[in-house]
Structure formats: C-alpha cells, structure tokens
Motif scaffolding. Structure first.
Motif, PDB file in Angstrom:
ATOM      1  N   GLY A  14       2.746  10.207   5.663  1.00 20.38           N
ATOM      2  CA  GLY A  14       2.261   8.907   5.426  1.00 20.38           C
ATOM      3  C   GLY A  14       3.358   7.798   5.498  1.00 20.38           C
ATOM      4  O   GLY A  14       3.136   6.337   5.238  1.00 20.38           O
ATOM      5  N   GLU A  15       4.672   8.132   5.648  1.00 18.20           N
ATOM      6  CA  GLU A  15       5.823   7.082   5.642  1.00 18.20           C
ATOM      7  C   GLU A  15       5.441   6.022   6.797  1.00 18.20           C
ATOM      8  O   GLU A  15       5.769   4.827   6.791  1.00 18.20           O
ATOM      9  CB  GLU A  15       7.097   7.700   5.834  1.00 18.20           C
ATOM     10  N   VAL A  16       4.839   6.792   7.883  1.00 19.89           N
ATOM     11  CA  VAL A  16       4.693   5.684   9.145  1.00 19.89           C
ATOM     12  C   VAL A  16       3.041   5.996   9.320  1.00 19.89           C
ATOM     13  O   VAL A  16       2.380   7.299   9.442  1.00 19.89           O
ATOM     14  CB  VAL A  16       5.311   6.288  10.152  1.00 19.89           C
ATOM     15  N   ARG A  17       2.239   5.030   9.277  1.00 19.20           N
ATOM     16  CA  ARG A  17       0.807   5.136   9.236  1.00 19.20           C
ATOM     17  C   ARG A  17       0.363   4.799  10.953  1.00 19.20           C
ATOM     18  O   ARG A  17      -0.742   5.152  11.244  1.00 19.20           O
ATOM     19  CB  ARG A  17       0.122   4.002   8.397  1.00 19.20           C
ATOM     20  N   MET A  46       0.867  -1.101  -0.135  1.00 18.55           N
ATOM     21  CA  MET A  46      -0.033  -0.041   0.095  1.00 18.55           C
ATOM     22  C   MET A  46       0.726   1.310  -0.073  1.00 18.55           C
ATOM     23  O   MET A  46       1.930   1.346   0.749  1.00 18.55           O
ATOM     24  CB  MET A  46      -0.890  -0.144   1.217  1.00 18.55           C
ATOM     25  N   GLY A  47       0.584   2.114  -0.796  1.00 21.45           N
ATOM     26  CA  GLY A  47       1.359   3.483  -0.985  1.00 21.45           C
ATOM     27  C   GLY A  47       1.337   4.392  -0.010  1.00 21.45           C
ATOM     28  O   GLY A  47       0.428   4.151   0.797  1.00 21.45           O
ATOM     29  N   ARG A  48       2.087   5.297   0.157  1.00 21.16           N
ATOM     30  CA  ARG A  48       1.885   6.516   0.977  1.00 21.16           C
ATOM     31  C   ARG A  48       0.559   7.283   1.005  1.00 21.16           C
ATOM     32  O   ARG A  48       0.174   7.607  -0.141  1.00 21.16           O
ATOM     33  CB  ARG A  48       3.078   7.296   0.982  1.00 21.16           C
ATOM     34  N   GLN A  49       0.041   7.735   2.020  1.00 17.05           N
ATOM     35  CA  GLN A  49      -1.204   8.867   1.874  1.00 17.05           C
ATOM     36  C   GLN A  49      -0.929   9.842   2.897  1.00 17.05           C
ATOM     37  O   GLN A  49      -0.880   9.463   4.029  1.00 17.05           O
ATOM     38  CB  GLN A  49      -2.097   7.804   1.793  1.00 17.05           C
ATOM     39  N   ARG A  50      -0.852  10.894   2.415  1.00 22.63           N
ATOM     40  CA  ARG A  50      -0.627  12.039   3.486  1.00 22.63           C
ATOM     41  C   ARG A  50      -1.845  12.184   4.225  1.00 22.63           C
ATOM     42  O   ARG A  50      -2.724  11.924   4.039  1.00 22.63           O
ATOM     43  CB  ARG A  50      -0.413  13.486   2.529  1.00 22.63           C
ATOM     44  N   ASN A  51      -1.184  12.300   5.674  1.00 15.31           N
ATOM     45  CA  ASN A  51      -2.228  12.291   6.824  1.00 15.31           C
ATOM     46  C   ASN A  51      -2.651  13.919   6.762  1.00 15.31           C
ATOM     47  O   ASN A  51      -2.224  14.734   7.865  1.00 15.31           O
ATOM     48  CB  ASN A  51      -1.478  11.976   8.224  1.00 15.31           C
ATOM     49  N   SER A  52      -3.696  14.182   6.086  1.00 17.74           N
ATOM     50  CA  SER A  52      -4.158  15.460   5.951  1.00 17.74           C
ATOM     51  C   SER A  52      -5.013  15.896   7.225  1.00 17.74           C
ATOM     52  O   SER A  52      -5.030  17.022   7.729  1.00 17.74           O
ATOM     53  CB  SER A  52      -4.998  15.793   4.733  1.00 17.74           C
TER      54      SER A  52
END
Length: 59
Positions: free
Chosen positions: A54-57, A1-7
């Motif tokens: 998003g590097e660390v979820r 699963m790719g990175r997803q920015r934590n907006s």
C-alpha cells in the motif's frame, strides 16, 4: 490517507502462482511487447512489494 494493504493483488498473484519477481517479469515481458525492448522502465520485485504493502497505490 494511510496505507492499505492490497489484498486483491495478493489474492490474484496467489491464484495464478506469481511470486513478486514472477509478476515483475511478466509485467516487463508485456511492456516490452507493447512498447519495444528498449522501453526505459523496468518493473522489479521491489515495485510489486510496494504495491502490495500500500506504499504505492497506483503503478
């Protein structure tokens, strides 16, 4: 699963006026209160930036 920015985290930080370092300091303050001043783990601005990117979820 790719990175997803934590907006969401970014929005909450902006709403409450936290910088990356400011949030890390607050996390450390609360951690010390709960676990004691000698708790070995310390949060840094680098941790916060990784959460936002998003590097660390999960901290």
């Amino acid at each position: 699963m790719g990175r997803q920015r934590n907006s969401r985290l970014e929005a909450v930080m902006a709403e409450h006026g936290f910088t990356h370092q400011g949030l890390a300091d607050e996390i450390n303050r609360i951690t010390a209160r709960i676990f004691g001043e000698n708790h070995p783990r310390k949060c840094t601005d680098h941790h916060v930036r990784r959460w936002i990117s998003g590097e660390v979820r999960w901290p």
